[in-house]
Design a protein around this motif. Sequence first.
Motif, short mmCIF file in Angstrom:
data_model
loop_
_atom_site.label_atom_id
_atom_site.label_comp_id
_atom_site.label_asym_id
_atom_site.label_seq_id
_atom_site.Cartn_x
_atom_site.Cartn_y
_atom_site.Cartn_z
N UNK A 1 0.77 -1.15 -0.06
CA UNK A 1 -0.14 -0.05 0.07
C UNK A 1 0.85 1.36 0.17
N UNK A 2 0.90 1.81 1.25
CA UNK A 2 1.92 3.08 1.09
C UNK A 2 3.32 2.67 1.09
N UNK A 3 3.67 1.63 1.35
CA UNK A 3 5.17 1.21 1.37
C UNK A 3 5.85 1.51 2.49
N UNK A 4 5.39 2.22 3.53
CA UNK A 4 6.23 2.83 4.55
C UNK A 4 6.85 1.86 5.37
N UNK A 5 6.28 0.68 5.61
CA UNK A 5 6.98 -0.29 6.49
C UNK A 5 7.49 -1.22 5.58
N UNK A 6 6.78 -1.78 4.58
CA UNK A 6 7.32 -3.07 3.64
C UNK A 6 8.72 -2.58 3.11
N UNK A 7 8.63 -1.45 2.37
CA UNK A 7 10.08 -1.34 1.71
C UNK A 7 11.40 -1.08 2.65
N UNK A 8 11.08 -0.58 4.01
CA UNK A 8 12.04 -0.46 4.82
C UNK A 8 12.48 -1.89 5.08
N UNK A 9 11.81 -2.84 5.23
CA UNK A 9 11.71 -4.20 5.76
C UNK A 9 12.69 -5.13 4.50
N UNK A 10 12.11 -4.60 3.48
CA UNK A 10 13.05 -5.15 2.35
C UNK A 10 14.29 -4.56 2.23
N UNK A 11 14.50 -3.16 2.54
CA UNK A 11 15.93 -2.79 2.23
C UNK A 11 16.75 -3.27 3.26
N UNK A 12 16.05 -3.58 4.43
CA UNK A 12 16.95 -4.22 5.47
C UNK A 12 17.07 -5.63 5.40
N UNK A 13 16.63 -6.18 4.54
CA UNK A 13 16.89 -7.73 4.47
C UNK A 13 15.98 -8.46 5.20
N UNK A 14 15.10 -7.95 5.97
CA UNK A 14 14.38 -8.61 6.87
C UNK A 14 13.03 -9.49 6.30
N UNK A 15 12.90 -9.18 5.08
CA UNK A 15 11.78 -9.75 4.34
C UNK A 15 12.29 -9.66 2.87
N UNK A 16 11.95 -10.79 2.14
CA UNK A 16 12.16 -10.54 0.48
C UNK A 16 11.07 -11.14 -0.35
N UNK A 17 9.95 -10.31 -0.30
CA UNK A 17 8.91 -11.29 -1.22
C UNK A 17 9.30 -11.17 -2.71
N UNK A 18 9.11 -12.37 -3.44
CA UNK A 18 9.37 -12.55 -4.73
C UNK A 18 8.44 -11.73 -5.45
N UNK A 19 7.23 -11.26 -5.02
CA UNK A 19 6.12 -10.53 -5.72
C UNK A 19 5.39 -9.64 -4.91
#
Length: 330
Positions: free
Chosen positions: A29-47
């Motif tokens: 949605x806004x990406x304000x949490x999910x993108x942070x988590x992806x940048x830090x390598x905590x989550x890596x959704x393939x889609x």
Amino acid sequence: MINFQYLRASSPKSAIDGVRTDLSAQFIAGGTNLIDLMKRGITAPPKLVDINNLPLRDIADEGKTIRIGALALNSTVADHSLILKKLPLLAQALNAGASAQIRNMATVGGNMMQRTRCPYFYDPSLPCNKRAPGSGCGAVAGINRMHAIFGLEPVPDQHVCIAVHPSDMCVALAALDATVEVWGPGGNRTIPFTGFHRLPGSNPQKDNTLQHGELITALRLPDNALATHSHYLKIRDRASYAFALISVAAALDLKGKTIQQARLAMGGVAHKPWRLTEAEQVLIGKPATEATFREAAQVAMRGARAFEHNTYKLKLAPAAIVEALTRAAG
Ligand SMILES: Cc1cc2nc3c(=O)[nH]c(=O)nc-3n(C[C@H](O)[C@H](O)[C@H](O)COP(=O)(O)OP(=O)(O)OC[C@H]3O[C@@H](n4cnc5c(N)ncnc54)[C@H](O)[C@@H]3O)c2cc1C
């Protein structure tokens, strides 16, 4: 760099279909949490399935309930005339969170789904059962100043996760008897807000009761007599841009000085927003005085336990309850 597929959904059904077939796919949605988590390598959704084009932004008065679309921005909800008039507690809680810029991006659904801010969760080099199940909880014997005092395992060495839920908005929603509307592969359903988030149990990686592929579409809040006397109190290390050490959402329905109904919930104290129903019962029928509020706070604190660095919460939490109730009573 980790590659991922990006899809923009044009209908709730296409969003759900886009996520349900791949267990690691996520909505964005806004990406304000999910993108942070992806940048830090905590989550890596393939889609990632972008849901921003879905018609889920409306805020509407439906008579006995107020309906807020899952894609309504935190800032839009906080500034909306209907919310300010009928649910000022929610507006206060939203404005206590993050910064103006983040509130302009963050959505209601994303706020509910945001992950804990526990530093052990945020550092992939440290043990964390929530991020890496079976690796242990680094906070139990580590730095646990921000951590839970409620909803803990009865036996000390069985703590699987002592992280707290970070949202301010969700504390108000827990107090205000919100319900969550969800669409998913198995159909539509409604979840009472207090049943949306969960305690860690043996499955701390799961923050809530949403099934994979389920999309939050809206929140519903009852229009009640609790708007006039309410207050959201947030205690934090800095005046802005800091998560709650302790927060309290308090709402009272007063007839003269006598409390007819009460709603009370806390943030920063448990793995989920913590509703204080027993303390609410103590308040009903009593005068809105400091003595009454102290009695409720004492009941609210039953069962609280602290770790090495967060014993201060055992004193701060009841004081915050009394303060929030005093301000709510006006
Ligand atoms: C510096 C900083 C400070 C902050 N301070 C605070 C604070 O003090 N208090 C506070 O409460 N919050 C705070 N936040 C958190 C902020 O409120 C959240 O990041 C935000 O609400 C997330 O919303 P989003 O739309 O950006 O979600 P996203 O990042 O897009 O998504 C987050 C998660 O929600 C899922 N999701 C999103 N929408 C839906 C939906 N409709 N259905 C199902 N799943 C969905 C996504 O798949 C993802 O897993 C802070 C954030 C930052 C970066």
